[in-house]
Enzyme design. Sequence first.
Site, PDB file in Angstrom:
ATOM      1  N   HIS A  18      14.181   1.101  -1.410  1.00  0.00           N
ATOM      2  CA  HIS A  18      14.027   0.030  -0.412  1.00  0.00           C
ATOM      3  C   HIS A  18      15.208  -0.940  -0.499  1.00  0.00           C
ATOM      4  CE1 HIS A  18       9.504   0.857  -0.966  1.00  0.00           C
ATOM      5  NE2 HIS A  18       9.832   1.303   0.236  1.00  0.00           N
ATOM      6  N   LYS A  42      -5.821   0.277   2.876  1.00  0.00           N
ATOM      7  CA  LYS A  42      -4.933   0.891   1.904  1.00  0.00           C
ATOM      8  C   LYS A  42      -5.186   0.286   0.519  1.00  0.00           C
ATOM      9  CE  LYS A  42      -0.406   2.793   2.705  1.00  0.00           C
ATOM     10  NZ  LYS A  42       0.933   2.593   3.192  1.00  0.00           N
ATOM     11  N   ARG A  91      13.375   9.832   3.840  1.00  0.00           N
ATOM     12  CA  ARG A  91      13.703  10.575   2.620  1.00  0.00           C
ATOM     13  C   ARG A  91      13.707  12.077   2.868  1.00  0.00           C
ATOM     14  NH1 ARG A  91       9.822  10.436  -0.971  1.00  0.00           N
ATOM     15  NH2 ARG A  91       8.328   9.673   0.522  1.00  0.00           N
ATOM     16  N   SER A 128       7.153   4.880  -3.288  1.00  0.00           N
ATOM     17  CA  SER A 128       6.190   3.934  -3.856  1.00  0.00           C
ATOM     18  C   SER A 128       4.960   4.660  -4.371  1.00  0.00           C
ATOM     19  CB  SER A 128       5.794   2.882  -2.811  1.00  0.00           C
ATOM     20  OG  SER A 128       6.891   2.047  -2.520  1.00  0.00           O
TER      21      SER A 128
END
Length: 152
Positions: A18, A42, A91, A128
Amino acid sequence: MKRIALFPGTFDPFTIGHQSLVSRGLALVDEIIISIGINDKKLTYYSLEKRLEAIEKLYKDNPRVRVTTYNSLTVDFANEVGAQFILRGIRTVNDFEYEKSIADINRKLTGIETFILFTEPEHTHISSSIVRELLRYGKDISLFVPKETELY
């Protein structure tokens, strides 16, 4: 006119991947607003306050970076803060399809453009989710998060 990009995410935790995107994004815009989305559905490892504090500390000396939270549709929040762009990172190929769909919808709804930066090869393996998994098993995450955030 000041070029502002919104960089939205859960950032649980904020990784060196990030950090790289913010650094590279600053070459393209005048200001980046890192915005932590609030998603009650979440499960997060770090509290919203801890994530906000960690990212603010990281960018405390950079007037071109603001850190905030939001609890609305990302594109609506981008409009609210005057961002003309949304910054996203990719990614893998799997990320591309998802990000393209969201970018197309956001552009159609509001005209806000999304620009995507490819993750640098040395950060491609960092997510993450993986860092949270390491945390849950008591592993050292210092290689994956900025030192200044002191999250490990």
